[in-house]
Design a protein around this motif. Sequence first.
Motif, PDB file in Angstrom:
ATOM      1  N   ILE A 456       0.820  -1.209   0.000  1.00 37.49           N
ATOM      2  CA  ILE A 456       0.000   0.000   0.000  1.00 37.49           C
ATOM      3  C   ILE A 456       0.864   1.273   0.000  1.00 37.49           C
ATOM      4  O   ILE A 456       0.613   2.200  -0.786  1.00 37.49           O
ATOM      5  CB  ILE A 456      -0.970   0.000   1.203  1.00 37.49           C
ATOM      6  CG1 ILE A 456      -1.931  -1.189   1.120  1.00 37.49           C
ATOM      7  CG2 ILE A 456      -1.736   1.316   1.288  1.00 37.49           C
ATOM      8  CD1 ILE A 456      -2.802  -1.213  -0.106  1.00 37.49           C
ATOM      9  N   PRO A 457       1.905   1.384   0.854  1.00 39.77           N
ATOM     10  CA  PRO A 457       2.734   2.608   0.827  1.00 39.77           C
ATOM     11  C   PRO A 457       3.405   2.847  -0.523  1.00 39.77           C
ATOM     12  O   PRO A 457       3.530   3.989  -0.970  1.00 39.77           O
ATOM     13  CB  PRO A 457       3.776   2.357   1.930  1.00 39.77           C
ATOM     14  CG  PRO A 457       3.123   1.381   2.845  1.00 39.77           C
ATOM     15  CD  PRO A 457       2.325   0.485   1.959  1.00 39.77           C
ATOM     16  N   TYR A 458       3.843   1.744  -1.191  1.00 32.93           N
ATOM     17  CA  TYR A 458       4.477   1.892  -2.498  1.00 32.93           C
ATOM     18  C   TYR A 458       3.476   2.422  -3.524  1.00 32.93           C
ATOM     19  O   TYR A 458       3.794   3.312  -4.334  1.00 32.93           O
ATOM     20  CB  TYR A 458       5.031   0.550  -2.978  1.00 32.93           C
ATOM     21  CG  TYR A 458       6.252   0.042  -2.255  1.00 32.93           C
ATOM     22  CD1 TYR A 458       6.714   0.649  -1.092  1.00 32.93           C
ATOM     23  CD2 TYR A 458       6.957  -1.057  -2.732  1.00 32.93           C
ATOM     24  CE1 TYR A 458       7.840   0.178  -0.434  1.00 32.93           C
ATOM     25  CE2 TYR A 458       8.092  -1.531  -2.084  1.00 32.93           C
ATOM     26  CZ  TYR A 458       8.521  -0.920  -0.938  1.00 32.93           C
ATOM     27  OH  TYR A 458       9.637  -1.387  -0.289  1.00 32.93           O
ATOM     28  N   GLU A 459       2.268   1.862  -3.517  1.00 34.66           N
ATOM     29  CA  GLU A 459       1.233   2.320  -4.446  1.00 34.66           C
ATOM     30  C   GLU A 459       0.917   3.799  -4.206  1.00 34.66           C
ATOM     31  O   GLU A 459       0.742   4.579  -5.155  1.00 34.66           O
ATOM     32  CB  GLU A 459      -0.034   1.475  -4.277  1.00 34.66           C
ATOM     33  CG  GLU A 459       0.146   0.016  -4.681  1.00 34.66           C
ATOM     34  CD  GLU A 459      -1.090  -0.813  -4.393  1.00 34.66           C
ATOM     35  OE1 GLU A 459      -2.056  -0.274  -3.805  1.00 34.66           O
ATOM     36  OE2 GLU A 459      -1.108  -2.007  -4.756  1.00 34.66           O
ATOM     37  N   TYR A 460       0.856   4.184  -2.944  1.00 31.27           N
ATOM     38  CA  TYR A 460       0.558   5.577  -2.594  1.00 31.27           C
ATOM     39  C   TYR A 460       1.629   6.523  -3.142  1.00 31.27           C
ATOM     40  O   TYR A 460       1.321   7.591  -3.694  1.00 31.27           O
ATOM     41  CB  TYR A 460       0.460   5.692  -1.074  1.00 31.27           C
ATOM     42  CG  TYR A 460       0.375   7.110  -0.562  1.00 31.27           C
ATOM     43  CD1 TYR A 460      -0.765   7.890  -0.766  1.00 31.27           C
ATOM     44  CD2 TYR A 460       1.437   7.674   0.149  1.00 31.27           C
ATOM     45  CE1 TYR A 460      -0.848   9.194  -0.294  1.00 31.27           C
ATOM     46  CE2 TYR A 460       1.373   8.968   0.629  1.00 31.27           C
ATOM     47  CZ  TYR A 460       0.236   9.726   0.409  1.00 31.27           C
ATOM     48  OH  TYR A 460       0.162  11.009   0.879  1.00 31.27           O
ATOM     49  N   ILE A 461       2.880   6.119  -3.025  1.00 28.79           N
ATOM     50  CA  ILE A 461       3.977   6.973  -3.500  1.00 28.79           C
ATOM     51  C   ILE A 461       3.896   7.173  -5.011  1.00 28.79           C
ATOM     52  O   ILE A 461       4.055   8.299  -5.514  1.00 28.79           O
ATOM     53  CB  ILE A 461       5.333   6.350  -3.098  1.00 28.79           C
ATOM     54  CG1 ILE A 461       5.520   6.437  -1.585  1.00 28.79           C
ATOM     55  CG2 ILE A 461       6.483   7.040  -3.824  1.00 28.79           C
ATOM     56  CD1 ILE A 461       6.591   5.521  -1.046  1.00 28.79           C
ATOM     57  N   GLU A 532      10.624  12.426  -2.618  1.00 27.88           N
ATOM     58  CA  GLU A 532      11.647  12.172  -3.639  1.00 27.88           C
ATOM     59  C   GLU A 532      12.500  10.968  -3.277  1.00 27.88           C
ATOM     60  O   GLU A 532      12.829  10.135  -4.131  1.00 27.88           O
ATOM     61  CB  GLU A 532      12.529  13.412  -3.809  1.00 27.88           C
ATOM     62  CG  GLU A 532      11.825  14.569  -4.488  1.00 27.88           C
ATOM     63  CD  GLU A 532      12.643  15.853  -4.449  1.00 27.88           C
ATOM     64  OE1 GLU A 532      13.810  15.787  -3.973  1.00 27.88           O
ATOM     65  OE2 GLU A 532      12.138  16.904  -4.873  1.00 27.88           O
ATOM     66  N   LYS A 533      12.838  10.864  -2.014  1.00 26.63           N
ATOM     67  CA  LYS A 533      13.651   9.727  -1.555  1.00 26.63           C
ATOM     68  C   LYS A 533      12.898   8.418  -1.745  1.00 26.63           C
ATOM     69  O   LYS A 533      13.450   7.422  -2.239  1.00 26.63           O
ATOM     70  CB  LYS A 533      14.014   9.930  -0.083  1.00 26.63           C
ATOM     71  CG  LYS A 533      14.953   8.878   0.482  1.00 26.63           C
ATOM     72  CD  LYS A 533      15.343   9.226   1.904  1.00 26.63           C
ATOM     73  CE  LYS A 533      16.406   8.269   2.422  1.00 26.63           C
ATOM     74  NZ  LYS A 533      16.804   8.591   3.818  1.00 26.63           N
ATOM     75  N   HIS A 534      11.635   8.398  -1.356  1.00 19.37           N
ATOM     76  CA  HIS A 534      10.832   7.190  -1.497  1.00 19.37           C
ATOM     77  C   HIS A 534      10.603   6.836  -2.963  1.00 19.37           C
ATOM     78  O   HIS A 534      10.686   5.669  -3.351  1.00 19.37           O
ATOM     79  CB  HIS A 534       9.475   7.370  -0.801  1.00 19.37           C
ATOM     80  CG  HIS A 534       9.583   7.378   0.686  1.00 19.37           C
ATOM     81  ND1 HIS A 534       8.614   7.941   1.502  1.00 19.37           N
ATOM     82  CD2 HIS A 534      10.524   6.901   1.536  1.00 19.37           C
ATOM     83  CE1 HIS A 534       8.960   7.809   2.760  1.00 19.37           C
ATOM     84  NE2 HIS A 534      10.122   7.183   2.810  1.00 19.37           N
ATOM     85  N   TYR A 535      10.312   7.849  -3.769  1.00 20.54           N
ATOM     86  CA  TYR A 535      10.010   7.582  -5.179  1.00 20.54           C
ATOM     87  C   TYR A 535      11.220   6.988  -5.897  1.00 20.54           C
ATOM     88  O   TYR A 535      11.076   6.087  -6.731  1.00 20.54           O
ATOM     89  CB  TYR A 535       9.548   8.852  -5.876  1.00 20.54           C
ATOM     90  CG  TYR A 535       9.177   8.620  -7.327  1.00 20.54           C
ATOM     91  CD1 TYR A 535       7.997   7.958  -7.648  1.00 20.54           C
ATOM     92  CD2 TYR A 535      10.026   9.030  -8.351  1.00 20.54           C
ATOM     93  CE1 TYR A 535       7.660   7.712  -8.975  1.00 20.54           C
ATOM     94  CE2 TYR A 535       9.694   8.791  -9.684  1.00 20.54           C
ATOM     95  CZ  TYR A 535       8.507   8.134  -9.989  1.00 20.54           C
ATOM     96  OH  TYR A 535       8.186   7.880 -11.299  1.00 20.54           O
TER      97      TYR A 535
END
Length: 872
Positions: A456-461, A532-535
């Motif tokens: 879910i967090p990845y999809e949100y990003i 930006e870091k997560h993406y």
Amino acid sequence: MVSRSYSNLLELASGESPSPSFNRIPRRIPRVVTVPGIVPGLDELSDDDDASVSSSSSHSSRDRTIIVGNQLPICVSRDPNSQKLSFSWDKDSLLLQLKDTHQYQNHADMEFVFVGSLREEIPISEQDEVSQILFDSFKCVPTFLSPDLRARFYLGFCKQQLWPLFHYMLPLSPDLGGRFDRGLWQAYVSVNKIFADKILEVINPDDDFVWVHDYHLMVLPTFLRKRFNRVKLGFFLHSPFPSSEIYKTLPVREEILRSLLNSDLIGFHTFDYARHFLSCCSRMLGLTYESKRGYIGLEYYGRTVSIKILPVGIHLGQLRSVLDLPETEVKVVELIKQFRDQDRIMLLGVDDMDIFKGISLKLLAFEQLLTQHQECRGRVVLVQIANPARGKGKDVAEVQNESYAMVKRINEAFGQPGYDPVILIDRPLQFYERMAYYVVAECCLVTAVRDGMNLIPYEYIIAREGNDRLDSVLGLKKCASKKSMLVVSEFIGCSPSLSGAIRVNPWNIDAVADAMDLALEMVDQEKQLRHEKHYRYVSTHDVGYWANSFLQDLERTCREHNRRRCWGIGFGLRFRVVALDPNFRKLSVETTVSAYRRAKTRAILLDYDGTLMPQASIDKSPSAKTIEILNSLCQDKNNAVFLVSAKSRKTLSEWFSLCENLGIAAEHGYFFRPCRDAEWNIRVPAADISWKQIAEPVMKLYTETTDGSTIDDKETALVWCYEDADSDFGSCQAKELLSHLESVLANEPVSVKAGHNNVEVKPQGVSKGLVAECLLATMRERNLLPDFVLCIGDDRSDEDMFEVISSAVAGPTLDPEAEVFACTVGRKPSKAKYYVDDTTDIFRVMQGLANVSNQSILSLSLRSTVRLDLDE
């Protein structure tokens, strides 16, 4: 496309390549399994035949991987009028997304075959036709389970026993998880066997890779490994793996561990999960792991089982295509009107409705936020999307009732006209609808109390990164910096990879409420940096990257398969494969005794602990039988027998006082005497033991802090032993002690070595190899060149002896025709050329040699008696 599996099992058993006609005639999928666990004609193939299967078939230019999961990535629908079945790909299935490895050059031509079950029940009369359609059109091989078997397997053992246990729920009462049910376990094993039989229908064991997924199929590796000893097999666990204290409550704990170890590569999302698995292997099976050049490996009966730690990623292309849909844009516009245009800030939660997702804890934290921060009332909305639970049972109903009650309470307490603080969506949403909620949400909350990965967090990003059309809808300037905020539980698999998220303990309601407030109050620049870091991470570590990395490591791990001799041992789920170097073979009693009988000059070197005496024995003194055998060998004038031990000379003198002609090397060979009545010699310069004043206080410190550890103070050495301590803690302390001693003794003439459950400090230059050199040199000085050498030991210190003995072959210290038997105890990497399984095997060999010597002594005695009679 033509299947590349063997069409004739007789060809497979003989190791021959498939017949030419196989490449011309498309192979029809065999009839479905009608009896669980049995494929007609297959069980006639013996394990011995399988062990001899060679890789003589030519390697295909296109690699193939068989993906095995509980469910196929297939959607099934039936026309209500014609009752005709239709099939299509399930685009959301992770198994299907594995095909995304085509973007990587090394797997661009990879072919995939899928094995699994269908969500819908297929009547028996239609199963053959469905099998053929799915294989021809989708390269899918379905497993068909009866409704009763499926229920006992999935809803029973998987969801009532494994799932709760792997999420740290112990069955302390019937209401808390299911108590162990042997019948459900048997259903689980039966289904795994059915899956294995389906794989056997399509596999080419020489070339194909098999990748098994998740906890539903954890004993499947044993069935495959038993049929094909060299199968190239990977397993990935998508759920958490519990700590050893939790896992060891499972009655079938060893069966599952041993089955997983029949894989070549085992994957986990996080190091924590892998660490728990390795701890279980250590505590329950006595296995240790090593890290070599960045790879973690377990030595298991000569096979190296590699451990892979890499979280799965999202399918970037799929998410971007959903964001491009017109429906997504329409939904985003609708949500903007509902929230942003009303000056509302959306916090978003997306969870399955089950006990481990922490929905109620999230609602409590949100209630706390509204209580403590009045400015949030009327402005902040928590949208909780509750997906239907995957399992059934009383606990699911309790979670639903609790969630509904809490939502009602919060809305009644803090609601205003036109404003509900919590919006609970419990209907199934289309994927584009969910993506629209991601786009509009200012913060995503994932507060599961225990979860495997959770994407879910990845999809949100990815959704927050958006695209040009959505940016226009949101009123963002072109190339504007994007922002996102994540509040994630410490107990989910993706948490370690999201270093910019606010990590929380979901059980700490105050901390979660504070995290929500921090996410709302954080300045935009900080949100942009975190996004930006997560993406960067999520966009480069997608599902294709994950699958490609796993398959690369699987190829690397299996590279040595055909260079080793393999055979299976054990029954049932305790089956395992022994894989050894072709030159490493079991010591044969007959061969050794025959060579011993032919020899005229013999040298025998024996370790004591772990060789003549089992390591686990409490009483370490030799038995009467051991003394008897040694005396029989020592009384033979053609023999030079030496006992080489790490123990003190005082102890060895007392234990072997009845062995008059036995040579003894004490303290790894520092002290040396050829027989009982001889003086002790020193083979190296006299040791300065002043270093003990430095080392002993350090060892005492570790002894005081490590329950069960002891110090063995010898004349020239100090040994810290931890065999009675907790295995994990003892091993950890041993590593620290080793480093500590190496540091404080850096300028002393000693060596610090880690052994089996010990750390030893001894004078430099002292080793068991020195004993072997001295014995062979002494015999040569007396013009005695041994034509038979037997050297047996069990641990690292004995490897020095093996090296000296092996290198002496064809040298000046041995007879040119000498037969040398360097033998280690246990199947493990060694410089020895032979092995025995345990001390029992050693005694069989020693007894055989003793019998030959007794016969020889008796024969000489009879000849002497006859000669005396003649003289008279």
